[in-house]
Structures are given as structure tokens and as C-alpha cells.
Design a protein around this motif. Sequence first.
Motif, PDB file in Angstrom:
ATOM      1  N   GLY A 186      -3.299  41.238  41.568  1.00  0.00           N
ATOM      2  CA  GLY A 186      -3.039  42.153  42.657  1.00  0.00           C
ATOM      3  C   GLY A 186      -3.904  41.840  43.862  1.00  0.00           C
ATOM      4  N   SER A 187      -3.575  42.490  44.984  1.00  0.00           N
ATOM      5  CA  SER A 187      -4.365  42.338  46.212  1.00  0.00           C
ATOM      6  C   SER A 187      -4.152  43.585  47.055  1.00  0.00           C
ATOM      7  CB  SER A 187      -3.929  41.098  46.993  1.00  0.00           C
ATOM      8  OG  SER A 187      -4.633  40.999  48.224  1.00  0.00           O
ATOM      9  N   PRO A 188      -5.192  44.386  47.268  1.00  0.00           N
ATOM     10  CA  PRO A 188      -5.020  45.671  47.945  1.00  0.00           C
ATOM     11  C   PRO A 188      -4.514  45.575  49.375  1.00  0.00           C
ATOM     12  CG  PRO A 188      -7.358  45.161  47.678  1.00  0.00           C
ATOM     13  CD  PRO A 188      -6.596  44.174  46.852  1.00  0.00           C
ATOM     14  N   GLN A 189      -4.781  44.476  50.069  1.00  0.00           N
ATOM     15  CA  GLN A 189      -4.310  44.319  51.445  1.00  0.00           C
ATOM     16  C   GLN A 189      -2.990  43.561  51.538  1.00  0.00           C
ATOM     17  OE1 GLN A 189      -7.400  42.545  53.823  1.00  0.00           O
ATOM     18  NE2 GLN A 189      -8.782  44.283  53.594  1.00  0.00           N
ATOM     19  N   LEU A 190      -2.498  43.092  50.415  1.00  0.00           N
ATOM     20  CA  LEU A 190      -1.260  42.312  50.397  1.00  0.00           C
ATOM     21  C   LEU A 190      -0.287  42.898  49.365  1.00  0.00           C
ATOM     22  CD1 LEU A 190      -2.788  38.708  50.513  1.00  0.00           C
ATOM     23  CD2 LEU A 190      -1.642  39.896  52.392  1.00  0.00           C
ATOM     24  N   LEU A 191       0.024  44.181  49.520  1.00  0.00           N
ATOM     25  CA  LEU A 191       0.856  44.864  48.537  1.00  0.00           C
ATOM     26  C   LEU A 191       2.253  44.258  48.441  1.00  0.00           C
ATOM     27  CD1 LEU A 191      -0.050  48.613  49.228  1.00  0.00           C
ATOM     28  CD2 LEU A 191      -0.788  47.201  47.300  1.00  0.00           C
ATOM     29  N   ASP A 192       2.906  44.065  49.582  1.00  0.00           N
ATOM     30  CA  ASP A 192       4.269  43.529  49.552  1.00  0.00           C
ATOM     31  C   ASP A 192       4.270  42.061  49.133  1.00  0.00           C
ATOM     32  OD1 ASP A 192       2.930  43.013  51.954  1.00  0.00           O
ATOM     33  OD2 ASP A 192       4.758  42.982  53.158  1.00  0.00           O
ATOM     34  N   TYR A 193       3.309  41.293  49.640  1.00  0.00           N
ATOM     35  CA  TYR A 193       3.198  39.886  49.254  1.00  0.00           C
ATOM     36  C   TYR A 193       2.975  39.751  47.754  1.00  0.00           C
ATOM     37  CZ  TYR A 193       1.045  35.217  48.918  1.00  0.00           C
ATOM     38  OH  TYR A 193       0.706  33.925  48.561  1.00  0.00           O
ATOM     39  N   SER A 194       2.030  40.514  47.204  1.00  0.00           N
ATOM     40  CA  SER A 194       1.750  40.442  45.775  1.00  0.00           C
ATOM     41  C   SER A 194       2.960  40.838  44.946  1.00  0.00           C
ATOM     42  CB  SER A 194       0.561  41.337  45.420  1.00  0.00           C
ATOM     43  OG  SER A 194      -0.596  40.942  46.122  1.00  0.00           O
ATOM     44  N   ALA A 195       3.701  41.839  45.425  1.00  0.00           N
ATOM     45  CA  ALA A 195       4.910  42.255  44.722  1.00  0.00           C
ATOM     46  C   ALA A 195       5.939  41.134  44.672  1.00  0.00           C
ATOM     47  CB  ALA A 195       5.497  43.495  45.384  1.00  0.00           C
ATOM     48  N   THR A 196       6.071  40.387  45.776  1.00  0.00           N
ATOM     49  CA  THR A 196       7.018  39.263  45.757  1.00  0.00           C
ATOM     50  C   THR A 196       6.551  38.174  44.803  1.00  0.00           C
ATOM     51  OG1 THR A 196       5.987  38.068  47.624  1.00  0.00           O
ATOM     52  CG2 THR A 196       7.694  39.689  48.147  1.00  0.00           C
ATOM     53  N   LYS A 197       5.246  37.966  44.709  1.00  0.00           N
ATOM     54  CA  LYS A 197       4.746  36.919  43.819  1.00  0.00           C
ATOM     55  C   LYS A 197       4.938  37.308  42.356  1.00  0.00           C
ATOM     56  CE  LYS A 197       3.614  34.047  46.989  1.00  0.00           C
ATOM     57  NZ  LYS A 197       4.268  32.721  47.110  1.00  0.00           N
ATOM     58  N   GLY A 198       4.818  38.611  42.055  1.00  0.00           N
ATOM     59  CA  GLY A 198       5.152  39.066  40.715  1.00  0.00           C
ATOM     60  C   GLY A 198       6.626  38.846  40.417  1.00  0.00           C
ATOM     61  N   ALA A 199       7.466  39.084  41.415  1.00  0.00           N
ATOM     62  CA  ALA A 199       8.902  38.843  41.252  1.00  0.00           C
ATOM     63  C   ALA A 199       9.189  37.369  41.018  1.00  0.00           C
ATOM     64  CB  ALA A 199       9.647  39.344  42.491  1.00  0.00           C
ATOM     65  N   ILE A 200       8.448  36.498  41.696  1.00  0.00           N
ATOM     66  CA  ILE A 200       8.653  35.056  41.521  1.00  0.00           C
ATOM     67  C   ILE A 200       8.299  34.629  40.102  1.00  0.00           C
ATOM     68  CG2 ILE A 200       7.805  32.775  42.223  1.00  0.00           C
ATOM     69  CD1 ILE A 200       7.476  34.041  45.077  1.00  0.00           C
ATOM     70  N   THR A 201       7.216  35.173  39.559  1.00  0.00           N
ATOM     71  CA  THR A 201       6.847  34.843  38.184  1.00  0.00           C
ATOM     72  C   THR A 201       7.930  35.288  37.216  1.00  0.00           C
ATOM     73  OG1 THR A 201       4.484  34.989  38.698  1.00  0.00           O
ATOM     74  CG2 THR A 201       5.112  35.219  36.389  1.00  0.00           C
ATOM     75  N   ALA A 202       8.449  36.503  37.391  1.00  0.00           N
ATOM     76  CA  ALA A 202       9.523  36.986  36.525  1.00  0.00           C
ATOM     77  C   ALA A 202      10.803  36.172  36.731  1.00  0.00           C
ATOM     78  CB  ALA A 202       9.785  38.468  36.808  1.00  0.00           C
ATOM     79  N   PHE A 203      11.085  35.819  37.966  1.00  0.00           N
ATOM     80  CA  PHE A 203      12.252  34.988  38.280  1.00  0.00           C
ATOM     81  C   PHE A 203      12.149  33.633  37.577  1.00  0.00           C
ATOM     82  CE2 PHE A 203      14.054  31.803  41.350  1.00  0.00           C
ATOM     83  CZ  PHE A 203      15.399  32.145  41.213  1.00  0.00           C
ATOM     84  N   THR A 204      10.971  33.034  37.624  1.00  0.00           N
ATOM     85  CA  THR A 204      10.755  31.740  36.980  1.00  0.00           C
ATOM     86  C   THR A 204      11.010  31.821  35.483  1.00  0.00           C
ATOM     87  OG1 THR A 204       9.120  31.100  38.658  1.00  0.00           O
ATOM     88  CG2 THR A 204       9.034  29.938  36.539  1.00  0.00           C
ATOM     89  N   ARG A 205      10.433  32.806  34.843  1.00  0.00           N
ATOM     90  CA  ARG A 205      10.583  32.950  33.401  1.00  0.00           C
ATOM     91  C   ARG A 205      12.026  33.241  33.020  1.00  0.00           C
ATOM     92  NH1 ARG A 205       5.099  36.673  32.575  1.00  0.00           N
ATOM     93  NH2 ARG A 205       3.615  34.914  32.499  1.00  0.00           N
ATOM     94  N   SER A 206      12.676  34.106  33.770  1.00  0.00           N
ATOM     95  CA  SER A 206      14.056  34.481  33.449  1.00  0.00           C
ATOM     96  C   SER A 206      15.024  33.324  33.685  1.00  0.00           C
ATOM     97  CB  SER A 206      14.464  35.699  34.290  1.00  0.00           C
ATOM     98  OG  SER A 206      13.630  36.800  34.038  1.00  0.00           O
ATOM     99  N   LEU A 207      14.867  32.644  34.818  1.00  0.00           N
ATOM    100  CA  LEU A 207      15.772  31.536  35.134  1.00  0.00           C
ATOM    101  C   LEU A 207      15.627  30.407  34.128  1.00  0.00           C
ATOM    102  CD1 LEU A 207      17.869  30.583  37.239  1.00  0.00           C
ATOM    103  CD2 LEU A 207      15.975  29.513  38.491  1.00  0.00           C
ATOM    104  N   SER A 208      14.411  30.201  33.633  1.00  0.00           N
ATOM    105  CA  SER A 208      14.195  29.105  32.684  1.00  0.00           C
ATOM    106  C   SER A 208      14.965  29.306  31.388  1.00  0.00           C
ATOM    107  CB  SER A 208      12.702  28.974  32.361  1.00  0.00           C
ATOM    108  OG  SER A 208      12.264  30.036  31.526  1.00  0.00           O
ATOM    109  N   GLU A 209      15.338  30.550  31.076  1.00  0.00           N
ATOM    110  CA  GLU A 209      16.060  30.851  29.839  1.00  0.00           C
ATOM    111  C   GLU A 209      17.559  30.980  30.044  1.00  0.00           C
ATOM    112  OE1 GLU A 209      14.274  34.277  28.075  1.00  0.00           O
ATOM    113  OE2 GLU A 209      12.340  33.281  27.758  1.00  0.00           O
ATOM    114  N   ASN A 210      18.005  30.790  31.284  1.00  0.00           N
ATOM    115  CA  ASN A 210      19.430  30.874  31.568  1.00  0.00           C
ATOM    116  C   ASN A 210      20.174  29.734  30.906  1.00  0.00           C
ATOM    117  OD1 ASN A 210      21.842  30.028  33.482  1.00  0.00           O
ATOM    118  ND2 ASN A 210      21.518  32.227  33.759  1.00  0.00           N
ATOM    119  N   GLU A 211      21.219  30.059  30.164  1.00  0.00           N
ATOM    120  CA  GLU A 211      21.914  29.049  29.360  1.00  0.00           C
ATOM    121  C   GLU A 211      22.510  27.943  30.223  1.00  0.00           C
ATOM    122  OE1 GLU A 211      23.290  26.804  26.383  1.00  0.00           O
ATOM    123  OE2 GLU A 211      21.881  28.483  26.252  1.00  0.00           O
ATOM    124  N   GLU A 212      22.958  28.288  31.436  1.00  0.00           N
ATOM    125  CA  GLU A 212      23.538  27.274  32.307  1.00  0.00           C
ATOM    126  C   GLU A 212      22.524  26.176  32.619  1.00  0.00           C
ATOM    127  OE1 GLU A 212      25.878  26.904  36.603  1.00  0.00           O
ATOM    128  OE2 GLU A 212      24.995  28.812  35.973  1.00  0.00           O
TER     129      GLU A 212
END
Length: 292
Positions: A186-212
Motif C-alpha cells: 500500500g501507499s497512503p499518498q497513492l491510493l488510486d495508483y496502488s489500487a491499480t497495481k493490485g488490480a494488475i497483480t490479480a489480472f496477471t494471475r487470472s490471465l495466466s490461468e486462462n485456457e486460451e
Amino acid sequence: MTQTATLETQAPKAGYAMDDVRANVDPRPQLESEDYRPAGKLEGKAALVTGGDSGIGAAAAIAFAKEGADVALVYYSSDDDAQAVTGRIRSLGRRALVFKGDVGDEEFCRRTVGGIVDAWGRLDVLVNNAGEQTPQQSILDITQAQLVRTFQTNIFSMFFLVKAALPHLPEGGAIVNTTSVTAYQGSPQLLDYSATKGAITAFTRSLSENEELVSRGIRVNAVAPGPIWTPLNPASYGTDSSKVRHFGEGVPMGRPGQPYELAPAYVFLACDDSSYISGQVIHVNGGTVVNG
């Protein structure tokens, strides 16, 4: 918000030095190391690197070229920086393309990928690196416009570019995303930025398991930088701020990293050395243990 895509193939300006581009950042970010020993790990490949005009993206693009890849850069506004990096790629004997525009616009992303495939007939590696941040002291200061803009640039763009690139990526292709230590700490002065980076980590993990992707052997991984000295830092906080003056001192190694120290991680995840790795994040952060 949207800019027109431009495809530039002319030679770089004569005598244009990369140090000239970074002269307004003190000390200058280091994009290359004299100790780097390439081994042709990306020979014959074509790669797209967003945010490739400076910082981490520029260092990764140059390392890719040293490893034998042709490299296309996407950038938003820094014409001189993009010119310098493409010139360096060509000086290494590789082809370079440069596209100027907004990765938060899906049509621009489609045109960019189409331009690469039209020019080179292939796209093997996609590096989703472009990002932006706007520090705010309070969540009350984050406007709807800022929130939308940060998410468009940092995570929507990854959806757009993967959608555009996927039909062209070959068996064994690679996608490498840039997340951040802020996704874990986390980062108290970068709330929206940190939220996007958390989304990127989840996106990476989820996309890696996509059967296509799995069925075609396309691997998806990420790099999570810690405090890396790039032009983004003084641009975000101001050159005289305490945040910039003491940037990186809080990690175990006691210093910020340089962009060239990230580049080998991108090379590793883009090449066949990581053929049994997908859905993972490499933490290059000066020794911080994030337990994630």
C-alpha cells in the motif's frame, strides 16, 4: 485524452545522446550497465514495450534489443526521450518502431498492434509497463477525473493491449506486466495508483490461468518494482521534496534501484529461460520482503 497514433521510422537525430534527454533529472537514471552480457535470448523476436521512452520501460527495451529483439515503443508525450531510445535500439543493430498516443484508448491500442504486425509480420512479447501516478494527501482530494484517468492508463490499457495482441502472439509467446511493491504494501499518498497495481497483480494471475493462453503456451508474469529512480519520481513530487531527496532510503539496501537493475527480470520473463513460469511476480525492490 486520445492522441493520434504515429509510426516513425526515420533515423534518429545525429549526435543525439541519451544523457541529454535525462539531463533535467538529477542524478540521471541509468538505463544500461556495462556489465550486462547478452546471450541472444530474444533473437528474432518482436516485442512491444509501453512506456518505453524512459525509466524501466526504456531499460527493458534496450536490454531486449541487446538480446536480439526488434522493439516497438509506445509513449505518451516525451518525443525526445522516445527518439533517443529508438536511436539506441537501432545502434544495436535491431529494428525499432515508435507509436505516440494514449494507451487508455482501446482504438489506439488496436492500431498500434496492427502497425507492428503490418511492419514486421509478428509480435512475440508484450510488455505492459506504461503507468502514471498523482500523489494526494487525502482520499478527499482524489477527483473522479483523476481516478478514471489512473485506472485507464494503468490497468484498462492492459486489457486493451492483450485483446489486440492475443490473436498475433505465437505458441510460447510472453506477456510481462509491471505491477508494484505498493500492490502489496500500500501507499497512503497513492491510493488510486496502488489500487491499480493490485488490480494488475490479480489480472496477471487470472490471465495466466486462462485456457486460451495456456493451450497456446503463452505465459503471463509480472515484475513488481520497489523504489526505482526514474523521471516519474521528481515529476510526481517535485525535485526539492523530502520524498525525492530521501527516495529509496527505507528499503534494506538503503538506496533506490536504477532502471537497468530491472531489465534482466523482464528479459528473463520474456525468454524461454522462464518456460515453466507463469502467473508469478518477480519482486525487484531492494530487499523488501512482501510475503505475497
